[in-house]
Scaffold this motif. Structure first.
Motif, short mmCIF file in Angstrom:
data_model
loop_
_atom_site.label_atom_id
_atom_site.label_comp_id
_atom_site.label_asym_id
_atom_site.label_seq_id
_atom_site.Cartn_x
_atom_site.Cartn_y
_atom_site.Cartn_z
N SER A 56 -12.31 -20.60 89.07
CA SER A 56 -11.15 -21.72 88.72
C SER A 56 -11.73 -22.77 87.96
O SER A 56 -12.59 -23.55 88.11
CB SER A 56 -10.78 -22.43 90.05
OG SER A 56 -10.13 -23.63 89.70
N GLU A 57 -11.12 -22.76 86.83
CA GLU A 57 -11.95 -23.74 85.53
C GLU A 57 -11.59 -25.18 86.03
O GLU A 57 -12.32 -26.16 85.99
CB GLU A 57 -11.33 -23.40 84.32
CG GLU A 57 -11.52 -22.14 83.60
CD GLU A 57 -13.23 -22.18 83.04
OE1 GLU A 57 -13.87 -23.43 83.07
OE2 GLU A 57 -13.72 -21.18 82.82
N PRO A 58 -10.23 -25.26 86.53
CA PRO A 58 -9.82 -26.63 87.13
C PRO A 58 -10.65 -27.26 88.20
O PRO A 58 -11.12 -28.50 88.18
CB PRO A 58 -8.39 -26.71 87.45
CG PRO A 58 -7.99 -25.37 86.72
CD PRO A 58 -8.86 -24.53 86.55
N LEU A 59 -11.04 -26.46 89.16
CA LEU A 59 -12.04 -26.75 90.13
C LEU A 59 -13.37 -27.06 89.87
O LEU A 59 -13.94 -28.28 90.01
CB LEU A 59 -12.04 -25.62 91.26
CG LEU A 59 -13.39 -26.03 92.15
CD1 LEU A 59 -12.73 -27.40 93.00
CD2 LEU A 59 -13.12 -24.99 93.39
N ALA A 60 -14.03 -26.36 88.85
CA ALA A 60 -15.27 -26.60 88.30
C ALA A 60 -15.36 -28.23 87.36
O ALA A 60 -16.13 -28.69 87.61
CB ALA A 60 -15.67 -25.43 87.30
N ASP A 61 -14.16 -28.02 86.57
CA ASP A 61 -14.14 -29.47 86.08
C ASP A 61 -13.93 -30.66 86.84
O ASP A 61 -14.57 -31.68 86.52
CB ASP A 61 -12.94 -29.36 85.01
CG ASP A 61 -13.19 -28.20 83.77
OD1 ASP A 61 -14.18 -27.96 83.60
OD2 ASP A 61 -12.03 -27.99 83.02
#
Length: 387
Positions: free
Chosen positions: A343-348
């Motif tokens: 999940s890119e949103p979680l990492a960001d």
């Protein structure tokens, strides 16, 4: 307890040979199929070495046909899986322990198995524990095949002898804490690691059942004591501020209800649309229950020395990723947190709240690698971190 400084894995699935540092908060992001789970699994197998189940767990994965590096290798290269971890004392940078274990197939000649073991079972081929203080390394454990020795507290070499089978690790077998204190400390630290790879949320899930009312400062890996973890915060520690804030952050206006337990502990949720009704765990949605389990893992009374999360965003609504990121960052101030996600949103979100840039996991010619990782085992300078 000891903190993880570095992890080494070679010959395991898509991990041909990789060595990478681990900080207080480590985030690895990548697409499906890049080998993120293999990084996570290599840490689990190190814990298996501490518990004495390493060869069993490798066999359960399908044996060496399944777990060994399947890519190109040099002629005559031994079929080995090597796993290692570097540990250091909290606040004591000159105290380090490095544990490594190699496994392979049983030795055979002319189709006949040599020594104790079955034809296809994994066996421990080598095992070492190196102690380093003030830059002076000392090999506390040195096992090569069936032979080896361990240094006791007095610095005297003790042969391993024939009581340790090739299917057993010396790390688990030598349990005399007084004679081998460093070995005991390494094993105890690794056994207290917690791995959370999703939680069952179906109708039969343990998360939906009451649990025995026993003081529970730490969540079990399967979440089976979740209600007791909440009850410990509410009625033993008498402090649910962080838990209540995280829950309201995720579900505005909702309230987590934790009744004082008798024989069993349980919990419920009051939603703003139904202020007079307490919804029991059996009635909660999969996403709500999963978030609560993650809250139990990350906000419990006493966190383990290391928490590993594998794709914690599974089954969560996108609106819950920001609250989850804040919980992860908060936990990393109390212990080491390591996670892999696609999940890119979680990492960001973790990067925004925790100031830690995610590391990108990639696959090159079948080999799992991490962007920016040098062959020396450290990361290239990151401009964002420098800023």
């Amino acid at each position: 307890m000891l903190a993880i400084n570095e992890v080494i894995a070679a010959g395991y699935r898509s991990l041909r040979h990789i060595r990478f540092p681990v900080g207080p908060l480590s985030v690895f992001v990548g697409a499906n199929g890049t080998g993120k789970t293999n990084l996570y699994r290599s840490l689990q197998l190190l814990q298996s070495a501490a518990s004495g189940t390493l060869t069993h767990d490798l066999a359960a994965e399908g044996g060496f046909d399944s777990v060994y590096w399947a890519g190109r290798r040099s002629a005559g290269e031994p079929v080995r899986v090597r796993l290692g971890v570097c540990l250091s004392g909290d606040g004591a940078g000159d105290y380090n322990l490095e544990y490594a274990v190699e496994t392979g197939l049983v030795q055979a000649a002319g189709g006949v198995v040599l020594g104790a073991g079955f034809k296809l079972e994994p066996q421990v081929k080598a095992e070492t524990l190196v102690y380093e203080a003030h830059r002076r390394p000392k090999k506390l454990l040195d096992r090569q095949g069936p032979r080896g020795h361990c240094l006791d507290e007095e610095g005297v070499k003790r042969p391993l002898g024939g009581e340790i089978l090739p299917s057993e690790t010396a790390l688990n077998s030598l349990q005399d804490a007084a004679a081998f204190p460093d070995l005991h400390l390494a094993r105890r630290t690794m056994l207290e690691w917690r791995f959370f790879h999703g939680f069952r949320t179906d109708a039969g899930s343990v998360l939906r059942q009451p649990c025995l009312a026993v003081t529970s400062p730490t969540l079990a890996s399967d979440g089976s004591n979740l209600a007791a973890v909440f009850a410990t915060l509410a009625h033993i520690r008498e402090d649910t501020d962080d838990l209540d804030q995280a829950f309201n952050d995720a579900f505005p206006g909702a309230r987590l209800v934790i009744p004082e337990p008798d024989r069993f502990a349980t919990f419920g949720v009051v939603f703003p649309d139904y202020p007079k009704r307490v919804f029991q765990p059996s009635e909660l949605s999969d996403g709500t229950l999963h978030f609560l389990a993650l809250a139990g893992a990350l906000l419990s009374y006493r966190l383990p020395p290391f928490i590993a999360l594998n794709e914690p965003e599974t089954s969560l609504h996108p609106d819950l990723l920001e609250p989850l990121a804040r919980m992860i960052v908060a936990a990393s101030r109390r212990t080491q947190v390591w996670l892999v996600t696609h999940s890119e949103p979680l990492a960001d979100a973790i990067a925004r709240h925790g100031g830690v840039s995610p590391r990108r996991v990639v696959k090159q010619k079948g080999e799992t690698w991490i962007d920016g990782l040098r062959l020396s085992g450290d990361f290239a300078e990151d401009e964002n971190e420098e800023a």
